[in-house]
Write an enzyme that holds these catalytic residues in place. Structure first.
Site, mmCIF file in Angstrom:
data_model
loop_
_atom_site.group_PDB
_atom_site.id
_atom_site.type_symbol
_atom_site.label_atom_id
_atom_site.label_comp_id
_atom_site.label_asym_id
_atom_site.label_seq_id
_atom_site.Cartn_x
_atom_site.Cartn_y
_atom_site.Cartn_z
ATOM 1 N N HIS A 17 6.129 4.333 2.296
ATOM 2 C CA HIS A 17 6.276 3.010 2.948
ATOM 3 C C HIS A 17 7.708 2.829 3.451
ATOM 4 C CE1 HIS A 17 5.059 -1.456 3.040
ATOM 5 N NE2 HIS A 17 6.246 -1.366 3.642
ATOM 6 N N HIS A 19 10.272 1.312 6.874
ATOM 7 C CA HIS A 19 10.473 0.681 8.188
ATOM 8 C C HIS A 19 11.675 1.379 8.810
ATOM 9 C CE1 HIS A 19 7.878 -2.816 7.219
ATOM 10 N NE2 HIS A 19 8.273 -2.535 5.996
ATOM 11 N N ARG A 21 12.347 0.908 12.253
ATOM 12 C CA ARG A 21 12.716 0.132 13.455
ATOM 13 C C ARG A 21 12.770 1.039 14.679
ATOM 14 N NH1 ARG A 21 11.335 -3.777 10.073
ATOM 15 N NH2 ARG A 21 12.988 -4.549 8.757
ATOM 16 N N ASN A 45 5.395 -2.400 12.277
ATOM 17 C CA ASN A 45 5.742 -3.784 12.673
ATOM 18 C C ASN A 45 7.038 -3.851 13.483
ATOM 19 O OD1 ASN A 45 7.240 -3.148 10.344
ATOM 20 N ND2 ASN A 45 7.427 -5.289 9.726
ATOM 21 N N LYS A 103 -2.392 -0.691 8.996
ATOM 22 C CA LYS A 103 -1.701 -1.694 8.176
ATOM 23 C C LYS A 103 -2.248 -3.093 8.458
ATOM 24 C CE LYS A 103 1.502 -3.440 5.508
ATOM 25 N NZ LYS A 103 2.860 -3.243 5.154
ATOM 26 N N HIS A 140 -0.381 -5.639 3.065
ATOM 27 C CA HIS A 140 0.646 -6.558 2.587
ATOM 28 C C HIS A 140 -0.129 -7.665 1.882
ATOM 29 C CE1 HIS A 140 4.625 -8.680 2.837
ATOM 30 N NE2 HIS A 140 3.808 -9.626 2.418
ATOM 31 N N HIS A 178 3.887 -2.351 -2.036
ATOM 32 C CA HIS A 178 4.998 -3.022 -2.728
ATOM 33 C C HIS A 178 4.548 -4.096 -3.719
ATOM 34 C CE1 HIS A 178 4.214 -5.700 0.637
ATOM 35 N NE2 HIS A 178 4.897 -4.979 1.496
ATOM 36 N N ASP A 252 9.794 0.758 0.795
ATOM 37 C CA ASP A 252 9.878 -0.429 1.660
ATOM 38 C C ASP A 252 11.297 -0.628 2.191
ATOM 39 O OD1 ASP A 252 8.882 -2.501 3.149
ATOM 40 O OD2 ASP A 252 8.856 -3.945 1.502
#
Ligand code: DOR
Ligand code: ZN
Length: 351
Positions: A17, A19, A21, A45, A103, A140, A178, A252
């Site tokens: 997991h 991110h 960007r 995301n 997701k 989530h 998470h 995360d």
């Protein structure tokens, strides 16, 4: 016993997991994930979310181009589910390995979730398709409703959404991402590992909600799901210490520019990629559970995702490791988790 251990060799871990960007931030943060992890599940995301195969292929290429040539890193891409996702898109993407999972963000639950799902019944045909093809659903898990206390949203989600979902789609593979509460630990444990597992972050293992208000409000510790009471932190620490295969590594890591973290409406997310693996080592050591480090970091995840366990190994040694104060991005910075602090484990080689 474990305080006498000075060296640990484990299969190279994966981070299930992250991110990363896009653009300038991606270029600056990617190497930290590549240094410690062989593969990572990439969250979709972005400001313009990854909602189809074409966007995913383009994003994957950017990630690979931004990665340091020495790291043989494999990004595992995910599809951001919206009320308009087409089962055919997922089916095609999954069959061609463009997507490894999809997701589910409840609408307005976190960063870039305004196009998330309003009602889970809006995506019934998508879930049916995922169950049939064996595509994992990454959740989530927070019930988004202003009337529900923010500290209760995860437990409420299990009751109102996850449990009914499991009953309706018993063969759908689900990762509750998470997790932060003892209710989640208990719920996950009693379900079949082949169909339900959970990731746990280093910050939810190391901190509780008191830390967020210690010596003043700490915007850098604001993440979602929010840090919980110490009894929940304890339940998470015990869950990983028993070597239960339902739980695996998902950091995360979620970088935000400094100006967005300290803004009046500060963003949720903790950038922990430079220290995540060594933070997990610290927790396993404190719990006298280093013998379960490899299963959590390198085995349980691939088993759930039906992927091979990495052949390469890494060696972690008892040697101080100082975390940088910040990373420059243009005129701004990103401040990492444990900024300026020293952990007492490092990687043996630079890799
Ligand atoms: O703290 C978080 N940050 N939680 C999430 O769910 C999303 C993430 C982000 O993208 O910033
Ligand atoms: Zn996340």
């Amino acid at each position: 016993m474990s305080k006498f251990i000075k060296k640990i060799k484990i299969k190279k871990p994966d981070d299930w997991h992250v991110h990363l960007r896009d653009d300038d931030i991606l270029k600056k943060v990617i190497k930290y994930t590549g240094k410690f992890y062989k593969r990572a599940i990439i969250m979709p995301n972005l400001d313009d979310p990854i909602t189809n195969c074409l966007k995913s292929i383009a994003y994957r290429d950017k990630i690979l181009k931004s990665m340091h040539v020495n790291y043989k890193f494999q990004p595992l891409m995910t599809c951001y589910l919206t009320n308009f996702t087409k089962p055919k898109e997922l089916e095609f993407g999954f069959s061609k390995k463009i997507f490894i999972a999809a997701k589910y963000y409840p609408n307005f639950c976190t960063t870039n979730s305004k196009t998330g799902i309003k009602k889970i019944s809006n995506i019934t045909s998508v879930l049916e398709c995922m169950e049939n093809i064996g595509m994992p659903l990454l959740i989530h898990g927070e019930e988004i409703n202003q009337n529900i206390d923010i500290y209760d949203r995860e437990a409420k989600f299990i009751e109102t959404t996850l449990d009914p979902l499991r009953k309706k789609f018993p063969k759908l593979k689900i990762v509750l991402e998470h997790i932060t509460t003892k209710e989640s630990v208990e719920y996950i444990k009693k379900n079949d590992f082949n169909y339900l597992a959970a990731t746990i972050t280093p910050h939810h293992l190391m901190l509780n909600r008191n830390d967020m208000f210690s010596g003043g409000i700490q915007p850098y510790l604001y993440c979602l799901p929010i840090l919980k009471k110490n009894i929940h932190q304890k339940a998470l620490r015990e869950a990983i210490s028993n070597g239960d295969k339902h739980f695996f590594l998902g950091s995360d890591t979620a970088p935000h520019l400094h100006k967005n973290k300290i803004n009046v409406l500060g963003c949720a997310g903790i950038f922990n990629a430079p220290s995540s693996l060594l933070s997990y080592v610290k927790v396993f050591e404190e719990m006298n559970a280093l013998k379960h480090l490899q299963s959590f970091c390198s085995e349980n995840g691939p088993k759930f995702y039906n992927m091979p366990i990495n052949k390469e190994t890494i060696t972690i040694v008892k040697k101080p490791y100082k975390i940088m104060k910040n990373i420059k991005v243009g005129r701004d910075t990103i401040v990492p988790f444990l900024s300026g602090e020293t952990l007492n484990w490092s990687l043996e080689n630079k890799y």
